[in-house]
Enzyme design. Structure first.
Site, PDB file in Angstrom:
ATOM      1  N   PHE A 101     -25.646 -41.739 -19.721  1.00  0.00           N
ATOM      2  CA  PHE A 101     -25.058 -41.036 -20.763  1.00  0.00           C
ATOM      3  C   PHE A 101     -26.240 -39.881 -20.856  1.00  0.00           C
ATOM      4  O   PHE A 101     -26.845 -39.249 -21.459  1.00  0.00           O
ATOM      5  CB  PHE A 101     -25.535 -41.745 -22.155  1.00  0.00           C
ATOM      6  CG  PHE A 101     -24.958 -41.180 -23.482  1.00  0.00           C
ATOM      7  CD1 PHE A 101     -23.297 -41.335 -23.401  1.00  0.00           C
ATOM      8  CD2 PHE A 101     -25.531 -40.768 -24.611  1.00  0.00           C
ATOM      9  CE1 PHE A 101     -22.657 -40.764 -24.483  1.00  0.00           C
ATOM     10  CE2 PHE A 101     -24.840 -40.283 -25.530  1.00  0.00           C
ATOM     11  CZ  PHE A 101     -23.191 -40.163 -25.612  1.00  0.00           C
ATOM     12  N   GLY A 102     -26.148 -39.224 -19.444  1.00  0.00           N
ATOM     13  CA  GLY A 102     -26.785 -37.714 -19.180  1.00  0.00           C
ATOM     14  C   GLY A 102     -25.625 -36.672 -19.819  1.00  0.00           C
ATOM     15  O   GLY A 102     -24.882 -36.900 -20.567  1.00  0.00           O
ATOM     16  N   ARG A 103     -25.969 -35.429 -19.195  1.00  0.00           N
ATOM     17  CA  ARG A 103     -25.128 -34.483 -19.615  1.00  0.00           C
ATOM     18  C   ARG A 103     -23.633 -34.873 -19.430  1.00  0.00           C
ATOM     19  O   ARG A 103     -22.870 -34.599 -20.276  1.00  0.00           O
ATOM     20  CB  ARG A 103     -25.312 -33.240 -18.512  1.00  0.00           C
ATOM     21  CG  ARG A 103     -26.564 -32.563 -18.820  1.00  0.00           C
ATOM     22  CD  ARG A 103     -26.590 -31.158 -18.007  1.00  0.00           C
ATOM     23  NE  ARG A 103     -27.715 -30.463 -17.882  1.00  0.00           N
ATOM     24  CZ  ARG A 103     -28.809 -30.749 -16.950  1.00  0.00           C
ATOM     25  NH1 ARG A 103     -28.578 -31.632 -16.083  1.00  0.00           N
ATOM     26  NH2 ARG A 103     -29.971 -30.067 -16.893  1.00  0.00           N
ATOM     27  N   ILE A 104     -23.226 -35.359 -18.186  1.00  0.00           N
ATOM     28  CA  ILE A 104     -21.725 -35.516 -18.060  1.00  0.00           C
ATOM     29  C   ILE A 104     -21.371 -36.825 -19.073  1.00  0.00           C
ATOM     30  O   ILE A 104     -20.233 -36.516 -19.508  1.00  0.00           O
ATOM     31  CB  ILE A 104     -21.536 -35.894 -16.435  1.00  0.00           C
ATOM     32  CG1 ILE A 104     -22.139 -34.732 -15.666  1.00  0.00           C
ATOM     33  CG2 ILE A 104     -20.085 -36.186 -16.214  1.00  0.00           C
ATOM     34  CD1 ILE A 104     -22.196 -34.910 -14.241  1.00  0.00           C
ATOM     35  N   SER A 124     -27.380 -46.749 -21.288  1.00  0.00           N
ATOM     36  CA  SER A 124     -28.166 -46.130 -20.522  1.00  0.00           C
ATOM     37  C   SER A 124     -29.577 -46.481 -20.235  1.00  0.00           C
ATOM     38  O   SER A 124     -29.975 -47.389 -21.249  1.00  0.00           O
ATOM     39  CB  SER A 124     -27.958 -44.455 -20.688  1.00  0.00           C
ATOM     40  OG  SER A 124     -28.920 -44.504 -22.083  1.00  0.00           O
ATOM     41  N   ARG A 133     -21.083 -42.846  -7.863  1.00  0.00           N
ATOM     42  CA  ARG A 133     -21.468 -42.884  -6.548  1.00  0.00           C
ATOM     43  C   ARG A 133     -21.004 -44.348  -6.017  1.00  0.00           C
ATOM     44  O   ARG A 133     -21.158 -45.137  -6.720  1.00  0.00           O
ATOM     45  CB  ARG A 133     -23.015 -42.778  -6.320  1.00  0.00           C
ATOM     46  CG  ARG A 133     -23.763 -41.569  -6.530  1.00  0.00           C
ATOM     47  CD  ARG A 133     -23.231 -40.703  -5.105  1.00  0.00           C
ATOM     48  NE  ARG A 133     -23.576 -39.201  -4.910  1.00  0.00           N
ATOM     49  CZ  ARG A 133     -23.052 -37.993  -5.550  1.00  0.00           C
ATOM     50  NH1 ARG A 133     -21.959 -38.399  -6.252  1.00  0.00           N
ATOM     51  NH2 ARG A 133     -23.537 -37.253  -5.420  1.00  0.00           N
ATOM     52  N   GLU A 152     -18.646 -43.602   2.127  1.00  0.00           N
ATOM     53  CA  GLU A 152     -17.702 -42.454   2.154  1.00  0.00           C
ATOM     54  C   GLU A 152     -17.864 -41.798   3.569  1.00  0.00           C
ATOM     55  O   GLU A 152     -19.165 -41.663   4.190  1.00  0.00           O
ATOM     56  CB  GLU A 152     -17.971 -41.219   1.131  1.00  0.00           C
ATOM     57  CG  GLU A 152     -17.558 -41.883  -0.235  1.00  0.00           C
ATOM     58  CD  GLU A 152     -17.749 -40.883  -1.289  1.00  0.00           C
ATOM     59  OE1 GLU A 152     -18.117 -39.493  -0.883  1.00  0.00           O
ATOM     60  OE2 GLU A 152     -17.861 -41.241  -2.413  1.00  0.00           O
ATOM     61  N   HIS A 166     -13.418 -38.016  -3.875  1.00  0.00           N
ATOM     62  CA  HIS A 166     -14.791 -37.408  -4.458  1.00  0.00           C
ATOM     63  C   HIS A 166     -14.494 -36.015  -4.752  1.00  0.00           C
ATOM     64  O   HIS A 166     -15.096 -35.117  -4.119  1.00  0.00           O
ATOM     65  CB  HIS A 166     -15.748 -37.531  -3.338  1.00  0.00           C
ATOM     66  CG  HIS A 166     -17.123 -37.542  -3.853  1.00  0.00           C
ATOM     67  ND1 HIS A 166     -18.176 -38.252  -3.297  1.00  0.00           N
ATOM     68  CD2 HIS A 166     -17.755 -36.720  -4.885  1.00  0.00           C
ATOM     69  CE1 HIS A 166     -19.376 -37.864  -3.991  1.00  0.00           C
ATOM     70  NE2 HIS A 166     -19.147 -37.228  -5.185  1.00  0.00           N
ATOM     71  N   ILE A 167     -13.597 -35.683  -5.645  1.00  0.00           N
ATOM     72  CA  ILE A 167     -13.333 -34.337  -6.154  1.00  0.00           C
ATOM     73  C   ILE A 167     -13.521 -34.016  -7.541  1.00  0.00           C
ATOM     74  O   ILE A 167     -12.975 -33.067  -8.109  1.00  0.00           O
ATOM     75  CB  ILE A 167     -11.716 -34.164  -5.768  1.00  0.00           C
ATOM     76  CG1 ILE A 167     -10.898 -34.930  -6.568  1.00  0.00           C
ATOM     77  CG2 ILE A 167     -11.471 -33.997  -4.144  1.00  0.00           C
ATOM     78  CD1 ILE A 167      -9.338 -34.769  -6.173  1.00  0.00           C
TER      79      ILE A 167
HETATM   80  C1  DGY Z   1     -22.315 -34.200  -7.367  1.00  0.00           C
HETATM   81  O1  DGY Z   1     -22.469 -32.979  -7.520  1.00  0.00           O
HETATM   82  O2  DGY Z   1     -23.368 -35.109  -7.271  1.00  0.00           O
HETATM   83  C2  DGY Z   1     -21.019 -34.621  -6.978  1.00  0.00           C
HETATM   84  O3  DGY Z   1     -20.847 -36.015  -6.802  1.00  0.00           O
HETATM   85  C3  DGY Z   1     -20.445 -33.727  -5.771  1.00  0.00           C
HETATM   86  O4  DGY Z   1     -19.100 -33.430  -5.928  1.00  0.00           O
END
Ligand code: DGY
Length: 329
Positions: free
Chosen positions: A154-157, A176, A238, A267, A285-286
């Site tokens: 539960f960080g920024r993203i 978190s 990840r 990956e 990973h986009i």
């Molecule tokens: C990040 O910035 O860590 C992303 O996974 C890369 O796209």
């Protein structure tokens, strides 16, 4: 004499122009895949590098590149960089927090919806000429609206994902390492729960936590067994946070309903067992891959690099312990 900077992957012209105002720059504009020896040979001639998540910066590499003073990653995640080894070798390490938050949150919702609504499966059916018109019981999915969504990390993203979910009237849970403050919980309309409760209660689980030794296989067999049979698992974080082999087994046996993955163990290879399944959406990973965001990421990495080599004080320094140990210019 100008400092020398290696850029390990193709970047935008403006990033190269900016770096070239300060340094002698060598950039891998052909996107050649470097072996470790290729990378070492190039880094031996460099004072700093602008890198991607594909380059592993560890003790073995650092001990072969004594002149290197900074590694500046165009990513928010930095599990590909051994920070302690960087500090030991007097190398500043930086990342690019903040500039990719909104794009990654958008993509998290995109993959969640694609998975719930079986978008990949439908497209494969259509392209193969197997679509025979509306069939009222075909390709039935699940709704995101009014679902219970659990966010791990539960960080920024994570918080930006929760804010988007408000538009879907979801019940949003999160877990978190540290509980967020009341204002952040209120803004995101999200309730803090234990990992166990999140696994058991969620219809959709979105992973967006950093990869560390503690979060290795955060989702393994035991965790998959706790989820609802109708659950959907989304990994935006990840590879290595999920045991991909255990996930493929659970998806095949329908112990959970579906998964959406943007990241993988090892990956760019993807576990072949996942490739065979229809109930998994796979993207390469986009999550941060919009033109605007990737430009902002590479410019942020470049600014870190300029600051590292000119002032020794880059804005996004990950290993402040290195101060006082950095190498002379
Ligand atoms: C990040 O910035 O860590 C992303 O996974 C890369 O796209």
């Amino acid at each position: 004499m100008k400092n020398k900077v290696l850029v390990t992957r193709e970047v935008f012209d403006e990033t190269l122009d900016y770096l070239s105002q300060h340094f002698e720059v060598t950039s891998n504009q052909a996107n050649a895949r470097y072996t470790v020896d290729d990378l070492v040979a190039r880094l031996q001639a460099a004072d700093a590098a602008v890198i991607s998540t594909s380059e592993r910066i560890d003790e073995a590499l650092l001990s072969r590149v004594p002149n290197l003073r900074a590694v500046c990653s165009a990513s928010v995640g930095y599990n590909h960089i051994d920070l302690e080894a960087c500090t030991r070798h007097g190398v500043m390490a930086t990342n690019t927090p903040g500039v990719l938050t909104e794009s990654v949150a958008d993509m998290s919702i995109c993959i969640t919806l694609a998975t719930l609504r079986r978008l990949g499966e439908g497209e494969r059916m259509l392209r193969a000429g197997r679509w025979q018109g509306t069939h009222l019981k075909e390709l039935l999915g699940y709704d995101l609206n009014h679902a219970t969504v659990g966010i791990a990390g539960f960080g920024r993203i994570g918080q930006a994902i929760a804010k988007r979910l408000r538009g879907f009237d979801t019940t949003t849970l999160y877990t978190s390492r540290n509980r967020a403050d009341a204002a952040a919980e209120q803004a995101a309309k999200a309730r803090y729960v234990s990992k166990d409760e999140l696994l058991r209660e969620s219809d959709v689980i979105i992973l967006i936590l950093p990869y560390t030794p503690e979060t290795h296989y955060f989702i393994g067999r035991a965790e998959l067994d706790k989820m609802k049979p109708s659950a959907v698992l989304i990994n935006m974080a990840r590879g290595g946070i999920v045991d991909d082999t255990a996930l493929a087994e659970a998806l095949k046996a329908r112990r959970i309903w579906a998964a959406g993955l943007d990241v993988y163990e090892n990956e760019p290879r993807v576990n072949p067992a996942l490739m065979e399944l229809d109930n998994v959406v796979l993207s390469p990973h986009i999550a941060s891959a919009t033109g605007t965001t990737r430009r902002a990421m590479t410019m942020t990495a470049a600014r870190n690099c300029v600051a590292a080599l000119t002032t020794g004080n880059p804005p996004n320094l990950l290993n402040p312990e290195v101060k006082g140990r950095t190498k002379p210019a």
